[in-house]
Design a protein around this motif. Structure first.
Motif, short mmCIF file in Angstrom:
data_model
loop_
_atom_site.label_atom_id
_atom_site.label_comp_id
_atom_site.label_asym_id
_atom_site.label_seq_id
_atom_site.Cartn_x
_atom_site.Cartn_y
_atom_site.Cartn_z
N HIS A 321 0.82 -1.21 0.00
CA HIS A 321 0.00 0.00 0.00
C HIS A 321 0.86 1.26 0.00
O HIS A 321 0.48 2.28 -0.59
CB HIS A 321 -0.93 -0.01 1.22
CG HIS A 321 -0.23 -0.28 2.52
ND1 HIS A 321 0.16 -1.54 2.91
CD2 HIS A 321 0.18 0.57 3.50
CE1 HIS A 321 0.77 -1.47 4.08
NE2 HIS A 321 0.80 -0.21 4.46
N THR A 322 2.02 1.22 0.64
CA THR A 322 2.91 2.39 0.65
C THR A 322 3.50 2.64 -0.74
O THR A 322 3.55 3.76 -1.23
CB THR A 322 4.02 2.19 1.67
OG1 THR A 322 3.45 2.01 2.97
CG2 THR A 322 4.94 3.41 1.70
N ALA A 327 3.34 5.45 -6.16
CA ALA A 327 3.03 5.36 -7.59
C ALA A 327 1.84 6.24 -7.96
O ALA A 327 1.80 6.83 -9.05
CB ALA A 327 2.75 3.90 -7.96
N LEU A 328 0.86 6.36 -7.05
CA LEU A 328 -0.29 7.22 -7.32
C LEU A 328 0.12 8.68 -7.40
O LEU A 328 -0.42 9.44 -8.23
CB LEU A 328 -1.35 7.03 -6.23
CG LEU A 328 -2.21 5.76 -6.35
CD1 LEU A 328 -2.99 5.52 -5.08
CD2 LEU A 328 -3.17 5.89 -7.53
N ASP A 343 -8.97 3.04 -2.44
CA ASP A 343 -9.35 2.31 -1.22
C ASP A 343 -8.25 1.29 -0.98
O ASP A 343 -8.24 0.21 -1.57
CB ASP A 343 -10.71 1.64 -1.41
CG ASP A 343 -11.18 0.93 -0.14
OD1 ASP A 343 -10.49 1.06 0.90
OD2 ASP A 343 -12.21 0.22 -0.20
N LEU A 344 -7.31 1.64 -0.11
CA LEU A 344 -6.10 0.84 0.06
C LEU A 344 -6.05 0.26 1.46
O LEU A 344 -5.97 0.99 2.46
CB LEU A 344 -4.84 1.70 -0.18
CG LEU A 344 -4.81 2.53 -1.48
CD1 LEU A 344 -3.50 3.28 -1.58
CD2 LEU A 344 -5.03 1.63 -2.68
N ALA A 345 -6.13 -1.04 1.55
CA ALA A 345 -5.97 -1.74 2.84
C ALA A 345 -4.53 -2.20 2.96
O ALA A 345 -3.89 -2.54 1.96
CB ALA A 345 -6.93 -2.93 2.91
N PRO A 346 -3.96 -2.24 4.16
CA PRO A 346 -2.57 -2.64 4.32
C PRO A 346 -2.32 -4.07 3.81
O PRO A 346 -3.14 -4.97 4.05
CB PRO A 346 -2.33 -2.56 5.84
CG PRO A 346 -3.41 -1.63 6.33
CD PRO A 346 -4.59 -1.86 5.44
N ASP A 466 3.69 3.75 11.64
CA ASP A 466 4.40 4.83 10.96
C ASP A 466 3.99 4.96 9.50
O ASP A 466 4.00 6.04 8.93
CB ASP A 466 5.91 4.61 11.05
CG ASP A 466 6.40 4.76 12.48
OD1 ASP A 466 5.69 5.40 13.28
OD2 ASP A 466 7.50 4.21 12.79
N GLU A 467 3.65 3.85 8.88
CA GLU A 467 3.31 3.87 7.46
C GLU A 467 1.95 4.48 7.22
O GLU A 467 1.72 5.19 6.25
CB GLU A 467 3.34 2.45 6.88
CG GLU A 467 4.73 1.87 6.85
CD GLU A 467 4.71 0.41 6.50
OE1 GLU A 467 3.61 -0.15 6.39
OE2 GLU A 467 5.80 -0.18 6.33
N GLY A 468 0.99 4.23 8.09
CA GLY A 468 -0.34 4.77 7.92
C GLY A 468 -1.13 4.04 6.87
O GLY A 468 -0.62 3.20 6.17
#
Length: 472
Positions: A321-322, A327-328, A343-346, A466-468
């Motif tokens: 997801h990070t 890339a986005l 809609d990004l889930a870890p 930390d990544e969120g």
């Protein structure tokens, strides 16, 4: 040993076969010789025991011995044997061609110390004799009778047998050598064909050579493996040639445009006729765009220059997801008029970070390229399944099988920038990470690219915090 190793394989097989057969024949011949000799000696011993003197003949010989008469005696039966009497006082009377020295065993029989004696000794004429001694009279003057027959009876038969065995062994070894050479030549014929094919390929680089493979033995399996290898090499060479041809074709367009623009600038400098500022700015922008396209194409070619079986860089557990958020951000710069719904889930995967991020950028760039202005691109990441859906013209069903081929571009995309390598790099990167990628027509129009990547162990909670998480 060096000489043996320097010989052809068929000669070595023939020599080994002949040697093995020679050793086997020698072992059998020796066993036959010793068994036959032992059997003949047993029969001789049995015949000696059957030649015992009766009491009348024994008394006659005893009287003759007392008178000093050593005349030959004809025994009953079918054999003529040498007979001698051994007295307990050591006197010996022999009735036969040559005297046989009395042995201690013979005296022991005459003195009633042992029941009988059987031994081999040498007569006075030098002949080997087999002697059987048994008691014929007991008392103060004990008498033992010895019956002897020459071992030449056995030796003659054994000599004949020896020559027969030598002849048979020689014929067997020669026949085994010839048979071994024939078997080696016949059995190695497929190997000779394979060797000839390999030498032909090495000399001519002709990868169309095929070897007939019949049966399921090792040679047939080797032939099929060779055919599969040459077929794979031929396909690899064709792909290499096609890659070079396609790369040359793709490089020709930006190079031609770049050369034209540079020639215009050079002609302007040479003639002293300055270009209008707007034309010069457009020309420099075109040169910059062509340089950017060339750099991207060369980067794609370097990525695809590695063999399909090449090992990727160091694999790490990375947050998908990070990388997708990064890339986005790059995709929004290339399509500022587009709207990205995410809609990004870890999700964590084991992959090469740089290669995976490049693959994600390629997927998003493909969606940006084919999306109409001010349209929407939907990006969803849920449990390792990433879906990038655009609302563009879509891909024709007959074109879907080719979208991941190198340098393939649909007819509708010929006028758009790109090299036709982006999706090939995506497919390769996802496969190296153990996942799959598909491209299909989306319901309601557009195209949906779906990447499925297996998960990896989740990092510690502090790293995850930390990544969120980015969710719409």
């Amino acid at each position: 040993m060096t000489w043996f190793r320097s010989r052809p394989l068929r000669s070595r097989l023939a020599l080994l076969t002949a040697t093995a057969v020679a050793m086997a024949v020698a072992a059998v011949s020796l066993a036959c010789w010793f068994v036959t000799r032992a059997q003949l000696e047993a029969e001789l011993d049995s015949s000696l025991r059957s030649l015992k003197l009766d009491d009348r003949v024994a008394n006659t010989l005893a009287l003759a011995c007392a008178r000093g008469d050593d005349s030959p005696v004809q025994l009953t039966g079918s054999y003529t044997a040498t007979v001698q009497l051994v007295l307990s006082n050591g006197k010996v009377c022999t009735y036969g061609p040559a005297a046989i020295p009395a042995q201690p065993d013979d005296l022991a029989v005459a003195r009633a110390q042992v029941p009988d004696a059987l031994h081999t000794t040498t007569a006075e004429d030098g002949s080997e004799m087999r002697v059987y001694t048994y008691p014929v009279q007991q008392g103060p003057l004990g008498i033992g009778a010895s019956v002897a027959r020459p071992l030449s009876e056995i030796d003659n038969s054994m000599s004949t047998l020896r020559w027969v065995l030598l002849l048979v062994s020689g014929i067997g070894v020669v026949g085994a050598g010839a048979a071994g050479l024939w078997v080696a030549r016949t059995g190695l014929e497929p190997v000779n064909r394979l060797t000839g094919a390999v030498e032909h390929v090495a000399a001519t680089e002709d990868l169309t050579v095929r070897i007939p493979a019949e049966g399921e033995d090792e040679i047939a399996r080797l032939s099929r493996s060779f055919n599969a290898m040459t077929a794979a090499l031929a396909v690899s060479r064709d792909r290499q040639s096609q890659l070079i041809a396609d790369a040359g074709h793709e490089l020709r367009t930006p190079l031609t445009s770049l050369r034209t623009n540079i020639e215009l600038l050079a002609r302007s400098e040479q003639t002293g006729r300055a270009l209008p500022p707007e034309d010069r700015r457009a020309l420099m922008a075109s040169v910059k765009a062509q340089m950017t396209e060339l750099a991207a194409l060369i980067g794609d070619l370097q990525e695809l220059a590695r063999p399909d079986a090449a090992q990727p860089g160091p694999l790490e557990v990375v947050p998908l997801h990070t990388l997708l958020r990064s890339a986005l951000d790059r995709a929004r710069l290339r399509g500022p008029e587009l709207t990205f719904v995410t809609d990004l889930a870890p999700w964590y995967v084991r992959a090469e970070p740089a290669a995976l991020e490049r693959a994600l950028v390629n997927v998003l760039d493909n969606a940006v390229k084919f999306s109409p202005p001010r349209d929407t691109i939907e990006v969803t990441l849920m449990r390792g399944e990433l879906t990038v859906r655009d609302h563009g013209p879509g891909v024709a069903p007959d074109e879907l099988p080719h979208v991941f081929d190198r340098f393939w571009r649909s007819p509708s995309a010929r006028s758009l920038p790109g090299s036709g390598l982006g999706l090939s790099i995506v497919a390769r990167t996802v496969q190296q990470a153990g996942g799959t990628v598909t491209l299909a027509a989306a319901e309601g129009g557009g195209t949906a690219a779906v990447l499925r990547l297996p998960g990896a162990p989740t990092p510690p909670p502090s790293v995850v915090a930390d990544e969120g998480v980015d969710q719409a």
